[in-house]
Design an enzyme around this catalytic site. Structure first.
Site, PDB file in Angstrom:
ATOM      1  N   HIS A  68      14.223-100.877  24.840  1.00  0.00           N
ATOM      2  CA  HIS A  68      13.559 -99.597  25.125  1.00  0.00           C
ATOM      3  C   HIS A  68      12.046 -99.708  25.240  1.00  0.00           C
ATOM      4  O   HIS A  68      11.342 -98.710  25.174  1.00  0.00           O
ATOM      5  CB  HIS A  68      13.989 -98.524  24.119  1.00  0.00           C
ATOM      6  CG  HIS A  68      15.487 -98.406  24.050  1.00  0.00           C
ATOM      7  ND1 HIS A  68      16.221 -97.801  25.049  1.00  0.00           N
ATOM      8  CD2 HIS A  68      16.385 -98.867  23.153  1.00  0.00           C
ATOM      9  CE1 HIS A  68      17.509 -97.887  24.756  1.00  0.00           C
ATOM     10  NE2 HIS A  68      17.639 -98.538  23.618  1.00  0.00           N
ATOM     11  N   LYS A  71      16.682 -83.129  21.827  1.00  0.00           N
ATOM     12  CA  LYS A  71      17.467 -83.460  23.020  1.00  0.00           C
ATOM     13  C   LYS A  71      18.490 -82.380  23.392  1.00  0.00           C
ATOM     14  O   LYS A  71      18.716 -82.126  24.575  1.00  0.00           O
ATOM     15  CB  LYS A  71      18.179 -84.806  22.840  1.00  0.00           C
ATOM     16  CG  LYS A  71      17.237 -85.977  22.519  1.00  0.00           C
ATOM     17  CD  LYS A  71      16.265 -86.266  23.626  1.00  0.00           C
ATOM     18  CE  LYS A  71      15.194 -87.268  23.232  1.00  0.00           C
ATOM     19  NZ  LYS A  71      14.087 -86.750  22.420  1.00  0.00           N
ATOM     20  N   ARG A 112       3.363 -86.211  27.715  1.00  0.00           N
ATOM     21  CA  ARG A 112       2.115 -86.956  27.513  1.00  0.00           C
ATOM     22  C   ARG A 112       1.753 -87.717  28.779  1.00  0.00           C
ATOM     23  O   ARG A 112       2.556 -87.798  29.710  1.00  0.00           O
ATOM     24  CB  ARG A 112       2.326 -87.978  26.386  1.00  0.00           C
ATOM     25  CG  ARG A 112       3.439 -88.965  26.727  1.00  0.00           C
ATOM     26  CD  ARG A 112       3.567 -90.131  25.772  1.00  0.00           C
ATOM     27  NE  ARG A 112       4.489 -91.122  26.283  1.00  0.00           N
ATOM     28  CZ  ARG A 112       5.803 -91.135  26.088  1.00  0.00           C
ATOM     29  NH1 ARG A 112       6.368 -90.178  25.376  1.00  0.00           N
ATOM     30  NH2 ARG A 112       6.559 -92.081  26.610  1.00  0.00           N
TER      31      ARG A 112
HETATM   32  C1  MV4 Z   1      22.024 -92.883  28.296  1.00  0.00           C
HETATM   33  C2  MV4 Z   1      22.460 -94.043  28.974  1.00  0.00           C
HETATM   34  C3  MV4 Z   1      23.653 -93.975  29.660  1.00  0.00           C
HETATM   35  N1  MV4 Z   1      24.373 -92.837  29.647  1.00  0.00           N
HETATM   36  N2  MV4 Z   1      22.783 -91.771  28.326  1.00  0.00           N
HETATM   37  C4  MV4 Z   1      18.311 -94.896  26.118  1.00  0.00           C
HETATM   38  C5  MV4 Z   1      17.140 -94.292  25.427  1.00  0.00           C
HETATM   39  C6  MV4 Z   1      17.416 -92.861  25.323  1.00  0.00           C
HETATM   40  N3  MV4 Z   1      16.210 -92.162  25.526  1.00  0.00           N
HETATM   41  C7  MV4 Z   1      18.460 -92.571  26.352  1.00  0.00           C
HETATM   42  N4  MV4 Z   1      19.008 -93.845  26.747  1.00  0.00           N
HETATM   43  C8  MV4 Z   1      20.115 -93.967  27.511  1.00  0.00           C
HETATM   44  N5  MV4 Z   1      20.888 -92.858  27.606  1.00  0.00           N
HETATM   45  C9  MV4 Z   1      23.929 -91.760  28.983  1.00  0.00           C
HETATM   46  N6  MV4 Z   1      24.661 -90.648  28.984  1.00  0.00           N
HETATM   47  C10 MV4 Z   1      21.647 -95.183  28.932  1.00  0.00           C
HETATM   48  C11 MV4 Z   1      20.480 -95.153  28.186  1.00  0.00           C
HETATM   49  C12 MV4 Z   1      19.708 -96.366  28.201  1.00  0.00           C
HETATM   50  C13 MV4 Z   1      18.464 -96.433  28.822  1.00  0.00           C
HETATM   51  C14 MV4 Z   1      17.886 -95.328  29.445  1.00  0.00           C
HETATM   52  C15 MV4 Z   1      16.639 -95.411  30.037  1.00  0.00           C
HETATM   53  C16 MV4 Z   1      15.953 -96.619  30.036  1.00  0.00           C
HETATM   54  C17 MV4 Z   1      16.496 -97.710  29.434  1.00  0.00           C
HETATM   55  C18 MV4 Z   1      17.751 -97.635  28.823  1.00  0.00           C
HETATM   56  C19 MV4 Z   1      18.297 -98.760  28.218  1.00  0.00           C
HETATM   57  C20 MV4 Z   1      19.514 -98.697  27.605  1.00  0.00           C
HETATM   58  C21 MV4 Z   1      20.222 -97.485  27.591  1.00  0.00           C
END
Ligand code: MV4
Length: 496
Positions: A235, A116, A291
């Site tokens: 997720h 990341k 993917r």
């Molecule tokens: C975040 C966010 C809010 N702010 N980053 C969740 C999985 C990971 N791949 C990144 N995620 C998130 N990152 C910041 N700076 C909220 C999430 C997140 C989320 C993102 C995409 C789809 C579903 C989600 C569910 C909860 C939190």
């Protein structure tokens, strides 16, 4: 084009890839574990090779065994699908060593997008908007406090090697920061063998909007428009739609241009997805998926572009069949993931034998499924039964078709997420397109009440359907089973 390819996956995605093969006159090779001897994809393929032991690490994650089969079957290429080895750079290394084309991007981009911090740095350099915070590893707690103060609380601590929501902690005030860093480091170390973490501004209740891209080896890159995937739980996406209900031509142009910049900067080839978080009119790069994704059919439905066939063509060295101006979004598509899970018992997996099955059809309906009547869903793998996709000339028609298709879809013997999807299709926030990543958690009570009502309303009709599958005296016994299901649902409600 290839003569023969091996599909290093199982279930509905294996069938999806074999369908593309058949249309392109490519022979398909299935690999199957002991738990998949009677699976549909195993017998759909032109050739099949046994993997033996059904445990994922001994079967669909077993690179050595899969390589041996690829060589023995004389497959020219391999498609990894999604999940399992789809984003594993070691598989690509082994394929290269053995002269087999891996259908997907280069090893270098799989590795850099899997990290990341690296991916965020690259995207910033490419001129793609990223979320404010640290650009590199956080080790020093004084520095962390300073960074958090400058971006403002809440912040989120993330593991650089993280994914799927593992290794993430939200922090609302300074007192919690150091502890959150330590705990994220320890979770990351245990899960990924890499304790590197970084800090970002936490965006509350954003939308998850992603862009599909296609890029060939001749320097052509296009975006194939957007998908909204905000309806998820832990997720795991549950419902996706294309386009996003908030998309405009102007926003698509801006976000699409960012997505193209992102993939061009890293020399990406094949199909891929750029994920963005969207909030308050702004969008930020989140992650890249290297993917084909579960939700690719909604993009295919609104653009009439076969993404899997494009992947095969790109991997065989052809130029993209489309230019950017050929990509037009026609109407609206929605996908509901039908899982063998009990939506009233916290989505507990419910594998087992499908004792009655009738798939929906009619105008604007696509069903990508890996199951059939009397099939037993194995316990070893994920619980997705099928993906139901509907198309409409606008969002409202797509929703009404989804309601209609869900009502036609009969699956007996296992509990499924169908009642959950029916409840969402009636939810006012959903109908208004008021979506965000916390949608399911925030509207839990309303969704559960709706689901219970739907199950009660449908008892009679489902009993009638059961009697067509199992005529005669069995129906009475089954009514009892439904009654107990409804009691479980009621108990669940009373506990609240
Ligand atoms: C975040 C966010 C809010 N702010 N980053 C969740 C999985 C990971 N791949 C990144 N995620 C998130 N990152 C910041 N700076 C909220 C999430 C997140 C989320 C993102 C995409 C789809 C579903 C989600 C569910 C909860 C939190």
């Amino acid at each position: 084009m290839f003569d023969k390819i091996l599909i290093a996956n199982r279930g509905e995605i294996a069938i999806r890839i074999m369908r593309a093969c058949r249309e392109l006159d490519v022979k398909s090779v299935a690999i199957y574990s002991d738990a998949d001897k009677t699976s549909l994809y195993t017998n759909y393929a032109d050739e099949k090779y046994a993997l033996g032991n059904p445990s994922p690490s001994k079967s669909y994650l077993n690179i050595d065994k899969i390589m041996d089969i690829a060589i023995e079957s004389e497959a020219e290429a391999m498609h990894p699908g999604y999940g399992f080895l789809a984003e594993n750079s070691e598989l690509r290394r082994q394929c290269e060593k053995n002269g087999i084309v891996l259908i997907g991007p280069s090893r270098k981009v799989i590795e850099s997008m899997g990290d990341k911090i690296t991916s965020k740095k690259l995207m910033k350099k490419a001129g793609v908007p990223v979320i404010g915070g640290t650009d590199s590893e956080v080790t020093d707690s004084d520095e962390a406090v300073k960074v958090a103060e400058s971006i403002g609380y809440p912040v989120i601590v993330k593991a650089s090697a993280g994914g799927g929501g593992i290794g993430m902690r939200t922090v609302y005030e300074e007192d919690e920061l150091v502890r959150a860093i330590e705990s994220t480091q320890s979770v990351a170390s245990t899960n990924f063998g890499d304790s590197t973490v970084f800090i970002e501004k936490y965006i509350e209740k954003p939308r998850h909007i992603e862009f599909q891209i296609l890029a060939d080896d001749h320097g052509n890159t296009i975006h194939v428009a957007d998908r909204e995937c905000s309806i998820q739980r832990r997720h795991q996406k549950l419902i996706e739609e294309a386009p996003s209900p908030i998309m405009t031509d102007e926003l698509r142009e801006r976000m699409g241009e960012s997505a193209i910049k992102a993939v061009e900067y890293i020399d990406y080839t094949s199909a891929g997805t750029i994920e963005f978080l969207y909030s308050g009119g702004e969008y930020y790069f989140l992650e890249m998926n290297t993917r084909i994704q579960v939700e690719h059919p909604i993009t295919e439905t609104v653009t009439n572009i076969d993404l899997v066939k494009e992947q095969l063509k790109i991997a065989s060295g052809a130029e993209l069949s489309y230019s950017q101006k050929d990509v037009k979004v026609n109407g609206h598509a929605i996908e509901c993931r039908i899982n063998a899970e009990d939506p009233l018992a916290d989505f507990a997996p419910n594998p087992g034998k499908i004792t009655g099955y009738r798939s929906p059809g009619g105008p604007g309906v696509r069903l990508d499924s890996g199951v059939y009547m009397n099939y037993t869903i194995p316990t070893f793998y994920d619980s997705m039964i099928s993906k139901l996709i509907t198309w409409g000339s606008n969002r409202n028609e797509a929703i009404n078709r989804m309601k209609r298709a869900l009502s036609e879809y009969i699956i007996l013997g296992v509990k499924t997420t169908i009642p959950f999807h029916k409840a969402i299709m009636r939810n006012n926030y959903f109908l208004e397109g008021d979506l965000h990543t916390h949608f399911v958690d925030d509207h839990r009570k309303g969704i559960d009440d709706e689901m219970t009502g739907i199950m009660e309303e449908e008892t009679e009709r489902i009993n009638r359907m059961r009697s067509t599958f199992m005529p005669g005296k069995k129906v009475a016994a089954i009514s009892v089973a439904i009654g107990s299901y409804l009691n479980t649902a009621k108990n669940h409600q009373m506990k609240k």
